[in-house]
Write an enzyme that holds these catalytic residues in place. Structure first.
Site, PDB file in Angstrom:
ATOM      1  N   GLU A 279       0.812  -1.220   0.000  1.00  0.00           N
ATOM      2  CA  GLU A 279       0.000   0.000   0.000  1.00  0.00           C
ATOM      3  C   GLU A 279       0.847   1.273   0.000  1.00  0.00           C
ATOM      4  OE1 GLU A 279      -3.490   2.002   2.753  1.00  0.00           O
ATOM      5  OE2 GLU A 279      -2.041   0.638   3.633  1.00  0.00           O
ATOM      6  N   ASP A 280       1.927   1.264   0.775  1.00  0.00           N
ATOM      7  CA  ASP A 280       2.640   2.520   1.038  1.00  0.00           C
ATOM      8  C   ASP A 280       3.991   2.658   0.339  1.00  0.00           C
ATOM      9  OD1 ASP A 280       0.575   3.234   2.701  1.00  0.00           O
ATOM     10  OD2 ASP A 280       1.528   2.464   4.514  1.00  0.00           O
TER      11      ASP A 280
END
Length: 727
Positions: free
Chosen positions: A96-97
């Site tokens: 996600e990051d």
């Protein structure tokens, strides 16, 4: 997405003595001491990949971001989880990051790790109407991921635990929101999965963040308990240890103090002050075998008197999450109640770690009562219910009902154990057995005694559900069921039943009314039908037909309006209640949603009947010899000719007035005779009673008039019966 991901991979594993390996990674490896050396080396590789991926990212506290996933992995290592779970925990935020892709993870660490990381990835890219809906939808996705691999929830819980430990860096508003969500969802999930150590810490951290002043006050009161009280506990511990040693029982005796959250919860639930919540202290006795548990219980009860009604045997009847233990409360010196838990080493491991306890010991974790299999069955049930639920918020509301730990344990007729939330009813039990059983339930036998579906159940009872094929869910059922599964199933079924039956019956009623005007729905011009629907704001013909069946529109008036083009023709006389069979609406017994049977005369198949159209109730069926029929003759436009179809299914209510000798056992003889003819008794009440005779009203269920005659014949033969008649 940039092509930076390949540069993140390590061509070689970092050496254990490499000074660049931080202390927090070494602490993780130390916690994972149970893994072989080559697997611990993979943890360093995962750290290097994660650190490179999160390079430049920091937490709100200012620490490098990679310290958070490493801490999450350490929480799981303390629980004894496998290498794949630990690697996935280290990398759980990378997809996600960071630029790291799922494919890159799968290539580097295997498909299982990539699947686990994907399962815990947050839903930041989705847009919701509000935060509440976002949390509910995120929770729904988490459960779906859990159903594929339970380790997803273990990582999620460890992630939440470390976030709660470092909550101080968040704003006051964020602290309150996260703490509330933790207490409402994450801690109960940990409890439901048997992970009591994580559950207890989540609750305590959540309580401290949500009510810091209350937490501080209770914590201080626990620390400053009166000296006499603390001395008495030392004395109790010594006495118990001495008596267990004399009995040559190998054991571990652990004293424990209840947490501020559990004391606060008890104070609120029981409306007590701190001084009234006396069993703040307790002991845990851990022994070798189940036999030793009961032996130790005898020793404990011989040492101090047990408090009445406070003994619980969770070994014979485990909790839904697999928890097993004996619980007793002793009356200690100075009047202080002291709680004692007795369990085996394996039970203690499962009590603290739940499903995580079995990951490293799969030989003991695959039975039908293991923590893992219980967790799987619970999650499978949730996944089934979420398919039938309209919205994420409704689903979350239903799940919360199942999460909270107050449960009753009930037996099926075969001796199987089912657990349900506190205050569960016989209907909740029926739906717990199977959705089809719940949908067709009419009553239950609780410990052999006939009881209504709304009966609240208590632990240890044996429940047998009585069903009828013609029975369908009623809207009022939603008022007394407490389990999420039952509520979801009832709502789903109610949506399907009523409308279809109403449309079918409305069609037949309108056809009959149009036949009286020598026309039919097929012969009415489509333009005329559309004009009528538009004029009365019906979106489609089915809505009009349903309204007719429910008594909101008179079929004769609708027929007149639709047949205006044929007004030159004289309409036939309104249908007579004893019209020829081909003119009647025939009842099969399956139309219960829109046809009801009058309580004043209780018609059964075989009776001569008539129908009366009532606003809001639809068609109400009466016997032709009913005392109310004379009044209904005054409104012939509401009178509907009905009859019984050749094949009628289902059970129908009937009532008998029975006069018996007023002597012990008479009522039991009558009830047994009725049961012998395969009729169910709904209710029994005394109409009159004196020293010699009792007059009783039996509400029973029969299939038709012949079945009713069999019941009357059987009862009349009894020596205690002086008279019987149908009411």
């Amino acid at each position: 997405m940039t092509p930076a991901a390949p540069a993140i991979r390590l061509p070689a594993v970092a050496d254990a003595d490499d000074p660049s390996v931080p202390d927090y990674v070494r602490e993780l490896e130390q916690a994972a001491h149970y893994l072989p050396a080559d697997q611990r080396a993979l943890l360093r590789r995962a750290w290097a990949v994660g650190a490179a991926a999160h390079a430049g990212q920091t937490r709100k506290s200012g620490e490098p971001y990679i310290t958070h996933p490493i801490a999450v992995a350490k929480v799981l290592a303390d629980q004894g989880l496998d290498i794949e779970t630990l690697i996935a925990a280290i990398l759980h935020d990378t997809i996600e990051d960071t630029p790291l892709t799922r494919e890159c993870l799968a290539g580097e660490f295997g498909e299982t790790v990539a699947e686990l990381v994907d399962g815990v990835t947050k839903l930041d890219k989705l847009h919701f109407r509000d935060r509440q809906e976002a949390a509910a939808e995120s929770f729904r996705k988490m459960l779906l991921a859990m159903s594929r691999d339970l380790r997803v929830i273990l990582i999620k819980l460890a992630d939440r635990l470390h976030n709660m430990r470092t909550l101080g860096a968040q704003s006051a508003e964020a602290r309150e929101r996260i703490a509330l969500e933790t207490l409402e969802i994450h801690a109960p999930i940990a409890q439901r999965l048997g992970m009591n150590l994580i559950k207890a810490e989540l609750q305590d951290l959540g309580f401290r963040a949500l009510h810091p002043w209350r937490h501080a006050v209770i914590e201080k009161r626990i620390r400053t308990q009166p000296v006499v009280r603390r001395e008495s506990l030392v004395q109790i511990e010594a006495n118990l240890a001495q008596r267990l040693a004399k009995e040559k029982l190998p054991h571990r005796l652990i004293s424990r103090v209840k947490s501020p959250w559990s004391i606060y919860s008890k104070m609120r639930a029981e409306h007590k002050s701190f001084t009234q919540v006396m069993d703040v202290f307790g002991f845990r006795i851990v022994v070798r075998s189940v036999a030793d548990c009961y032996h130790a219980l005898g020793v404990v009860h011989a040492t101090y008197k047990p408090l009445d009604a406070r003994f619980r045997d969770f070994i014979a009847i485990p909790k839904a999450n697999g928890y097993q233990s004996l619980h007793t409360v002793l009356f200690g010196p100075y009047g202080s109640p002291v709680e004692v838990q007795i369990r085996t080493e394996e039970m203690d491991l499962i009590a603290e770690r739940g499903i995580a306890a079995h990951w490293s010991y799969k030989d003991g974790g695959e039975g039908p009562n293991s923590a893992q299999s219980r967790a799987h069955s619970w999650i499978t049930g949730l996944v089934e219910s979420q398919h039938a639920t309209g919205s994420s918020l409704e689903f979350l509301e239903n799940v919360k009902v199942d999460l909270f730990p107050d449960e009753v344990y009930l037996f099926t007729p075969q001796g199987d154990i089912l657990s349900l939330p506190r205050n569960a009813t016989a209907l909740d039990f029926a739906y717990a057995v199977h959705t089809d059983v719940g949908n067709t339930a009419v009553a239950a036998r609780v410990d052999g005694k006939l009881s209504p579906l709304r009966t609240k159940l208590a632990s240890g009872q044996r429940i047998e559900v009585i069903t009828a094929k013609s029975s369908t869910p009623k809207p009022q059922w939603l008022e007394f069921v407490v389990s999420g599964k039952a509520r979801t199933a009832i709502r789903q079924q109610l949506k399907q039943i009523g409308h279809e039956d109403a449309v079918q019956l409305g069609h037949r009623m309108l056809d009959r009314a149009l036949e009286a005007l020598e026309t039919s729905l097929d012969r009415v011009a489509a333009e005329r039908v559309d004009a009528y629907l538009a004029e009365h704001r019906y979106p489609r013909l089915e809505a009009l037909l349903a309204d007719i069946a429910l008594g909101n529109r008179m079929p004769s008036q609708v027929a007149l309006s639709l047949a205006r083009a044929a007004k030159g023709k004289a309409p036939r006389r309104a249908a007579d209640p004893v019209a020829l069979p081909e003119d009647k609406i025939l009842i099969t017994g399956a139309e219960r949603g829109v046809i009801s049977f009058a309580n004043c005369c209780l018609p059964v198949p075989g009776d001569e009947i008539m129908g009366y159209h009532t606003a809001g109730k639809g068609l109400v069926v009466h016997r032709l010899d009913c005392s109310n029929v004379a009044e209904y003759r005054k409104s012939p436009d509401r009178w509907v000719a009905v009859g019984w179809d050749r094949e009628v299914s289902g059970d129908f209510a009937a009532a008998l007035k029975i006069e018996v000798d007023n002597r012990p056992g008479a009522l039991a003889q009558v009830a047994a005779a009725i049961a012998e003819v395969d009729s169910n008794i709904d209710r029994v009440e005394y109409i009159d009673r004196d020293a010699n005779m009792a007059v009783l009203r039996f509400a029973i269920e029969v299939s038709d008039r012949r079945h009713l005659a069999d019941v009357i014949r059987k009862v009349r033969r009894l020596g205690v019966v002086m008279g019987i008649q149908r009411i």
